[in-house]
Design a protein around this motif. Structure first.
Motif, mmCIF file in Angstrom:
data_model
loop_
_atom_site.group_PDB
_atom_site.id
_atom_site.type_symbol
_atom_site.label_atom_id
_atom_site.label_comp_id
_atom_site.label_asym_id
_atom_site.label_seq_id
_atom_site.Cartn_x
_atom_site.Cartn_y
_atom_site.Cartn_z
ATOM 1 N N UNK A 121 22.803 -41.704 8.770
ATOM 2 C CA UNK A 121 21.584 -40.924 8.821
ATOM 3 C C UNK A 121 20.340 -41.678 8.070
ATOM 4 N N UNK A 122 19.163 -40.930 8.328
ATOM 5 C CA UNK A 122 17.971 -41.677 8.260
ATOM 6 C C UNK A 122 17.098 -40.608 7.790
ATOM 7 N N UNK A 123 16.487 -40.601 6.361
ATOM 8 C CA UNK A 123 15.328 -39.847 6.027
ATOM 9 C C UNK A 123 13.984 -40.038 6.457
ATOM 10 N N UNK A 124 13.645 -39.004 6.983
ATOM 11 C CA UNK A 124 12.325 -39.141 7.882
ATOM 12 C C UNK A 124 11.683 -37.699 8.105
ATOM 13 N N UNK A 125 10.302 -37.588 8.549
ATOM 14 C CA UNK A 125 9.911 -36.120 8.727
ATOM 15 C C UNK A 125 10.490 -35.735 10.227
ATOM 16 N N UNK A 126 10.740 -34.489 9.986
ATOM 17 C CA UNK A 126 11.389 -33.451 11.165
ATOM 18 C C UNK A 126 10.319 -32.825 11.797
ATOM 19 N N UNK A 127 8.972 -33.353 11.656
ATOM 20 C CA UNK A 127 7.835 -32.578 12.181
ATOM 21 C C UNK A 127 7.191 -33.471 13.024
ATOM 22 N N UNK A 128 6.933 -32.917 14.292
ATOM 23 C CA UNK A 128 5.890 -33.869 15.228
ATOM 24 C C UNK A 128 4.755 -32.749 15.747
ATOM 25 N N UNK A 129 3.849 -33.359 15.948
ATOM 26 C CA UNK A 129 2.587 -32.471 16.413
ATOM 27 C C UNK A 129 2.232 -33.070 18.064
ATOM 28 N N UNK A 130 2.354 -32.208 18.702
ATOM 29 C CA UNK A 130 1.884 -32.399 20.408
ATOM 30 C C UNK A 130 0.920 -31.443 20.729
ATOM 31 N N UNK A 131 -0.091 -31.820 21.282
ATOM 32 C CA UNK A 131 -1.351 -30.733 21.573
ATOM 33 C C UNK A 131 -1.516 -29.943 20.601
ATOM 34 N N UNK A 132 -1.564 -30.470 19.275
ATOM 35 C CA UNK A 132 -2.037 -29.558 18.255
ATOM 36 C C UNK A 132 -1.149 -28.415 18.115
ATOM 37 N N UNK A 133 0.172 -28.302 18.468
ATOM 38 C CA UNK A 133 1.230 -27.989 17.871
ATOM 39 C C UNK A 133 2.446 -28.357 17.195
ATOM 40 N N UNK A 134 2.459 -27.833 15.888
ATOM 41 C CA UNK A 134 3.477 -28.376 15.228
ATOM 42 C C UNK A 134 4.919 -27.918 15.427
ATOM 43 N N UNK A 135 5.893 -28.906 15.641
ATOM 44 C CA UNK A 135 7.042 -28.567 16.205
ATOM 45 C C UNK A 135 7.958 -28.958 15.346
ATOM 46 N N UNK A 136 9.050 -28.323 14.840
ATOM 47 C CA UNK A 136 10.135 -28.691 14.045
ATOM 48 C C UNK A 136 11.241 -29.181 14.812
ATOM 49 N N UNK A 137 11.789 -30.429 14.822
ATOM 50 C CA UNK A 137 13.082 -31.169 15.707
ATOM 51 C C UNK A 137 14.262 -30.945 14.475
ATOM 52 N N UNK A 138 15.345 -30.646 15.414
ATOM 53 C CA UNK A 138 16.674 -30.665 14.900
ATOM 54 C C UNK A 138 17.437 -31.427 16.027
ATOM 55 N N UNK A 139 18.298 -32.082 15.762
ATOM 56 C CA UNK A 139 19.371 -32.827 16.579
ATOM 57 C C UNK A 139 20.671 -32.185 16.203
ATOM 58 N N UNK A 140 21.139 -31.341 17.048
ATOM 59 C CA UNK A 140 22.649 -30.923 17.235
ATOM 60 C C UNK A 140 22.957 -30.334 15.854
ATOM 61 N N UNK A 141 23.767 -31.041 14.979
ATOM 62 C CA UNK A 141 24.533 -30.463 13.724
ATOM 63 C C UNK A 141 23.375 -29.947 12.870
ATOM 64 N N UNK A 142 22.072 -30.325 12.900
ATOM 65 C CA UNK A 142 20.950 -30.208 12.010
ATOM 66 C C UNK A 142 20.662 -28.705 11.964
#
Length: 232
Positions: A121-142
């Motif tokens: 695992x690796x600690x990092x921000x799960x928030x990305x911004x695309x076209x001024x939209x804030x998106x919460x990312x999750x990969x599978x088990x998360x």
């Protein structure tokens, strides 16, 4: 914002074939005038933990420039899955390409116990911004991990986006979790799954999108397809 979920079957270990399929689906998304296309977990290699070390990418892998260049030339953002090596550590990652920007990576922070033998695992921000939209990312088990979800209110996100590789039972649990997230936080929630064989299981597809009222607004079956959602 117009988003495409690319429900594909990856050929285990065949990166060249998977690269071509990704570009084919990205072209379809571009022709549909979407702003962002998202692929399932480990989509470039297939979800095959036992093969991941031999198939791993580096941050500077030349093959990733295919997507960087396509993103810039066609004004479309792309998010895809790959195993990424950082030093001696191997991670499940999402590579994010935006027009005329450097490649970004999200690293899976919470691994299923079955994955701990193969990945870190690796600690990092799960928030990305695309076209001024804030998106919460999750990969599978998360999607199922409370610690990954606890800060959604304070993060003030616009929508939740999950990239997964799940069989039928796992997909049902993920869909229920997605409904809970949407209902609790009053946000749209999207999930893209893969299909076909992966790690000895059959992935179930059924990629879907919920609106901010936790109502299913669109869903795929169990075939390769592109699900396009318009989020206001």
């Amino acid at each position: 914002m117009k988003i495409a979920l690319a429900q594909i079957s990856s050929i285990p270990g065949n990166i060249n074939a998977n690269l071509k399929k990704h570009l084919d689906f990205i072209t379809k998304a571009k022709d549909a005038k979407t702003d962002l296309i998202v692929f399932p977990e480990l989509s470039l290699t297939g979800y095959e933990p036992t093969l991941a070390k031999s198939l791993a990418f580096s941050k500077s892998d030349d093959r990733l420039n295919l997507f960087k260049d396509y993103s810039s030339k066609n004004n479309i953002s792309i998010a895809l899955g790959l195993p990424l090596a950082l030093g001696s550590n191997l991670h499940i990652a999402m590579a994010i390409f935006e027009p005329n920007k450097e490649i970004r990576f999200y690293f899976k922070q919470f691994l299923h116990p079955d994955e701990l033998h193969f990945f870190q695992p690796k600690s990092n921000s799960s928030i990305i911004e695309i076209q001024q939209k804030k998106i919460k990312i999750a990969i599978c088990y998360e999607v199922l991990v409370a610690a990954h979800l606890n800060n959604i209110n304070s993060e003030k996100i616009d929508f939740f986006l999950a990239s997964v590789a799940k069989h039928q039972i796992g997909m049902k649990k993920a869909e229920n979790a997605l409904k809970m997230i949407s209902e609790k936080y009053k946000i749209p929630a999207l999930l893209v799954n893969t299909i076909g064989k992966a790690d000895g299981m059959t992935c179930y597809g059924k990629s879907l999108a919920l609106n901010k009222h936790a109502e299913k607004i669109s869903c795929l079956n169990q075939e390769e397809s592109l699900l396009i959602i318009n989020l206001e």
